[in-house]
Design an enzyme around this catalytic site. Structure first.
Site, PDB file in Angstrom:
ATOM      1  CE  LYS A   1      42.669  41.489  46.139  1.00 60.59           C
ATOM      2  NZ  LYS A   1      43.520  41.267  47.288  1.00 60.59           N
TER       3      LYS A   1
ATOM      4  CB  ALA B   1      52.645  50.797  45.858  1.00 59.77           C
TER       5      ALA B   1
END
Ligand code: NAP
Length: 500
Positions: A301, A367
């Site tokens: 991503k 995260a």
């Protein structure tokens, strides 16, 4: 349009007939793999052309070409004799012979019975796709110039190799009669998009199951999946192409969702899985295919965002893109994860609206890209967050950006969670198939939580969700979010609302 060919992989003749009957409605032709039949069954294949009315390929594959001839001590002379006997009996449409063997007698027998000759190159090392495109194309043209159908079946070991295959298809566009396919998971697009690769047909094999033989080559799909899921038989020049990329990608449910919605909308489109280990190469390949929209998942991503020409506010704030849209002015990055995630939350927490999240406390585990989407959405909704991550610097960075708390994904962060949390959102890969027995936060007790939300949807219940449910906590897996974010994507891809 390309045809759909079923490889008959059974070791018995009756088994091969059963495969033909099972998939008859989906296929245009079949390949008789005589090497896979038990030696005492092979003579029965003489009857095959009379039994079935579809075009047939005859082949007897050697071990170096992925076959089993010789396993029972059969010689090359016997192979040539068997070819001759079959060809002389008539009814075959094609015969597949290795390009690296002369086979003059077999060739003559084929020519005299009007059978078209395929000259095939099987590369199980995957080295062919490391050669320059000009060299591979030259090999294809050389075979075609002799009047044969060139067939290249090569292991496709990564995105660079898939790009080479796509470029080879472009450079040999003028060779109308050929078959060009990549084996293994990286090569699957070349099987589904056979039409775009300029292949006369794609190979498929039975879906497998108890007692059934495995597929004839790695990456082959069954005819029903090709037809019903990917609409192989409808793919033409005007078919809009979409896909999902990640590594791994085989587990993704996105093709099922998007293809169902495409069909419901009556659109001429298909949505395919494209495994990638190199996003830059993949984006180039998508440009060659004219792919319109790409869903992006783990671990690409961030890289996907960096490769785009434009990015909207959702992708920029989250720092990751799960949706790439290709337009006349280049690639545009979006992120539909945050919106999709938020949509599923109030109902799962028994809240009336998103506004009720304001002031509540949440634990974010991880995260990475998915965590960034959750943190972005929940911060906007007014929640107080504690972000814990294995790589502590990433947790600190994300927390500082959003003015939240952070810590290590270890018991030393215990004090940050004192007093409990209203919501826990698990966003790491830990517990995801095939690593399904791991718990990312075994030291944390979910008591008092309104909801433990795990973004993973394979398996349906992770270890973390199972132990939370075990102590009476509400749980939710990632399938609702997957569908919610995919619906937004579908609208971006097609301009239509996704159906049911
Ligand atoms: P990502 O950007 O690669 O981030 C991966 C995260 O997992 C990082 O926090 C990473 O920690 C952590 N992690 C990986 N291996 C770990 C390990 N062995 N121990 C502890 N932490 C580990 O991936 P992502 O895009 O955020 O996706 C993560 C997960 O969310 C995937 O399972 C994905 O399928 C799921 N997801 C689901 C949806 C949905 O719609 N349901 C949407 C998006 C994502 P480090 O920073 O220390 O490497």
């Amino acid at each position: 349009m390309s045809s759909l060919c079923l490889c008959l992989t059974s070791s018995s003749f009756n088994g091969a007939i059963a495969q033909l009957e099972r998939y008859g409605e989906y296929i245009d032709m079949a390949e008789m793999r005589l090497d896979l039949l038990n030696p005492d069954e092979r003579h029965k294949a003489l009857k095959l052309p009379q039994i079935t009315g579809i075009p047939l390929i005859l082949t007897i594959r050697l071990p170096q070409d992925g076959g089993k001839w010789g396993e029972f001590g059969e010689s090359e002379e016997e192979r040539i004799l068997l070819f001759k006997k079959m060809l002389e009996s008539g009814g075959w449409t094609f015969v597949d012979l290795e390009d690296n063997r002369l086979m003059a007698d077999t060739q003559a027998a084929a020519l005299s019975s009007g059978v078209r000759i395929i000259r095939s190159v099987h590369d199980f090392q995957g080295s062919l796709l490391n050669l320059p495109v000009a060299e591979i194309s030259g090999q294809i043209r050389r075979i075609a110039d002799k009047g044969y159908i060139p067939k290249i079946a090569t292991r496709c070991t990564g995105s660079r190799q898939l790009l080479t295959l796509a470029r080879t298809a472009v450079s040999t566009e003028s060779v109308k009669d050929k078959v060009l396919l990549g084996m293994d998971e990286y090569g699957i697009p070349s099987r589904i998009l056979a039409h775009r690769f300029g292949s006369l047909w794609t190979y498929s094999s039975a879906a497998g199951g108890p007692g059934e033989p495995v597929s004839a080559a790695s990456g082959q799909l069954d005819p029903e999946t090709l037809t019903n899921l990917y609409r192989f038989r409808d793919i033409d020049d005007s078919t809009a192409l979409y896909g999902v990329t990640g590594n791994p990608i085989a587990h993704s449910l996105s093709p099922e969702l998007h293809n169902r919605w495409l069909q419901d909308s009556g659109l001429n489109g298909t949505y395919i899985p494209i495994r990638s280990d190199d996003m830059a190469a993949l984006v180039e390949t998508c440009d060659i295919w004219g792919l319109k929209g790409l869903s992006v998942t783990v671990p690409h991503k961030k890289k996907a965002l960096s490769l785009c020409d434009y990015a909207d506010i959702s992708a920029r704030s989250i720092g990751a893109a799960n949706t790439l849209l290709r337009g006349g002015d280049g690639w545009r990055a979006r992120n539909t994860d945050a919106e999709g995630f938020l949509k599923t939350l109030p109902a799962a927490m028994n809240l009336r609206s998103i506004e009720e999240l304001n002031g509540k406390k949440a634990l974010i585990i991880g995260a990475g890209g998915a965590a960034r989407a959750a943190v972005y959405a929940l911060t906007k909704a007014g929640m107080k967050l504690v972000i814990l991550n294995r790589t502590i610097e990433k947790a600190r960075h994300l927390a500082e950006e959003t003015k939240q708390q952070w810590g290590a994904l270890s018991p030393e962060s215990f004090s940050l969670l004192e007093g409990g949390v209203d919501l826990a959102v698990q966003t790491t890969n830990v517990g995801m198939f095939p690593d399904s027995s791991s718990d990312p936060i075994p030291w944390w007790n979910p008591s008092g939580c309104l909801l433990v939300y795990d973004m993973i949807y394979q398996p349906e219940e992770t270890v973390l969700l199972a132990r939370s449910r075990g102590v009476g906590i509400n749980t939710k897996n990632g399938s609702g979010m997957l569908e919610a974010q995919a619906r937004i994507q579908f609208e971006l891809f097609t301009g239509r609302k996704a159906g049911t």
